[in-house]
Design an enzyme around this catalytic site. Structure first.
Site, short mmCIF file in Angstrom:
data_model
loop_
_atom_site.label_atom_id
_atom_site.label_comp_id
_atom_site.label_asym_id
_atom_site.label_seq_id
_atom_site.Cartn_x
_atom_site.Cartn_y
_atom_site.Cartn_z
N TYR A 76 7.69 8.52 1.96
CA TYR A 76 6.13 8.70 0.70
C TYR A 76 5.69 10.34 0.57
O TYR A 76 5.08 10.03 1.76
CB TYR A 76 5.93 7.52 0.44
CG TYR A 76 6.14 6.25 0.22
CD1 TYR A 76 6.90 6.03 -0.98
CD2 TYR A 76 6.74 5.01 0.91
CE1 TYR A 76 7.16 4.74 -1.08
CE2 TYR A 76 7.31 3.84 1.00
CZ TYR A 76 7.26 3.78 -0.61
OH TYR A 76 7.95 2.65 -0.86
N TYR B 149 12.63 2.59 5.67
CA TYR B 149 12.17 4.20 6.63
C TYR B 149 11.48 2.24 7.85
O TYR B 149 11.11 1.20 6.87
CB TYR B 149 10.78 3.87 5.44
CG TYR B 149 9.95 3.05 4.56
CD1 TYR B 149 9.26 2.02 4.99
CD2 TYR B 149 10.46 3.30 3.33
CE1 TYR B 149 8.01 1.44 4.77
CE2 TYR B 149 10.32 2.65 2.53
CZ TYR B 149 8.71 1.71 2.45
OH TYR B 149 8.32 0.67 2.03
N ARG C 151 12.53 -1.82 6.27
CA ARG C 151 12.42 -1.58 5.35
C ARG C 151 14.04 -1.58 4.64
O ARG C 151 14.02 -0.18 4.69
CB ARG C 151 11.28 -1.55 4.09
CG ARG C 151 10.08 -1.84 4.28
CD ARG C 151 9.52 -2.85 4.20
NE ARG C 151 10.40 -4.05 3.24
CZ ARG C 151 9.97 -4.07 1.98
NH1 ARG C 151 9.44 -3.04 1.49
NH2 ARG C 151 11.00 -4.29 0.80
N HIS D 190 14.49 0.55 -1.23
CA HIS D 190 13.65 -0.51 -2.61
C HIS D 190 13.45 0.93 -3.12
O HIS D 190 12.70 1.66 -2.97
CB HIS D 190 13.07 -1.43 -1.71
CG HIS D 190 11.69 -0.61 -0.91
ND1 HIS D 190 11.65 -0.33 0.39
CD2 HIS D 190 10.31 -0.55 -1.34
CE1 HIS D 190 10.47 -0.33 0.84
NE2 HIS D 190 9.81 -0.78 -0.63
N HIS E 188 9.92 -0.02 -6.04
CA HIS E 188 9.11 -0.37 -6.37
C HIS E 188 8.90 -0.83 -8.15
O HIS E 188 8.80 0.65 -8.81
CB HIS E 188 7.80 -0.43 -5.60
CG HIS E 188 7.50 0.25 -4.70
ND1 HIS E 188 7.39 -1.13 -3.72
CD2 HIS E 188 7.74 0.79 -3.37
CE1 HIS E 188 6.84 -1.08 -2.68
NE2 HIS E 188 7.29 0.01 -2.14
FE LIG Z 1 7.88 0.79 -0.41
#
Ligand SMILES: [Fe+2]
Length: 234
Positions: free
Chosen positions: A103, A142, A152, A155, A157
């Site tokens: 991110y 990640y 994870r 995905h 959000h």
């Molecule tokens: Fe996320």
């Protein structure tokens, strides 16, 4: 979907405290929820004018001088109510990590590269038929600290508004056939397998463009027994 009593509908949504998703234990309410008087919920829902939302906000690959690294995708779908009717003119916001799984946020310090051409946030308004469309790149997996070697699944959000404030939905969209789905505590905190499947997008030839981008479709349903689940709540 939250029941009248203020607790999640566990046939659709995850519990506030999902044991395998460890940090929910720190965030789940320990006291009964405070119910908002219904007269406040019955008033008019959110209204978004078209000012302030630019068409370019829906293309996450053109927010910088260069193009982001990654697999370009056309991500589209419809926002529907509990009767399957389109919800028009409502704000859809997405955010996700870059193709390397990082991110653009100071809290994310894991050793994957930052992409200077990718911020990872977009928004648009739904059209008359409830359709939304984004162009972006496929996010990477990640690591996270939930348990040893925890990763994870890829995905995106999502935040959407329905016709009433009670229909506000924040969730995560996943990609089909991702091997990490089977072991992801957040995905699996939604207990019903059919409800879990409603968080997984489908690959779509119709919106796949030759020499350009793969298409994925993800319809979002606010309310009703076929609602898209909320993400694990805090
Ligand atoms: Fe996320």
């Amino acid at each position: 979907m939250t029941s009248v009593a203020g607790s999640p509908d566990l046939t659709i949504d995850p519990p506030y405290d999902a044991t395998e998703y460890r940090s929910t234990a720190l965030r789940a309410p320990a006291q009964p929820l405070v119910l908002i008087p219904s007269r406040l919920l019955d008033s008019a829902g959110p209204v978004f004018g078209d000012r302030g939302v630019r068409p370019s906000d829906a293309d996450l690959t053109r927010q910088h001088e260069g193009e982001p690294i990654g697999e370009r995708i056309n991500l589209s779908g419809r926002l529907l109510d509990d009767s399957g009717r389109p919800v028009a003119g409502q704000l859809v916001e997405i955010w996700h990590c870059n193709a390397a799984g990082r991110y653009a946020h100071p809290v994310d310090q894991h050793p994957a590269p930052i992409d200077p051409n990718f911020s990872g946030a977009g928004r648009c308004l739904t059209a008359a038929d409830g359709t939304y469309r984004f162009v972006t790149i496929k996010p990477g997996a990640y690591p996270w600290g939930n348990h040893p070697n925890a990763w994870r699944p890829a995905h995106v959000h999502f935040s959407v508004f329905g016709r009433a404030f009670t229909e506000r939905l924040v969730t995560q969209m996943y990609f089909p056939a991702d091997p990490l789905l089977a072991v992801d505590p957040i995905f699996n905190s939604v207990r019903d397998k059919h409800a879990r499947q409603r968080m997984v997008s489908t690959f779509d030839w119709v919106t796949t463009e030759e020499q350009w981008a793969l298409g994925y479709r993800f319809d979002v349903v606010v309310g009703g027994h076929l609602a898209t689940p909320h993400e694990a709540q805090s």
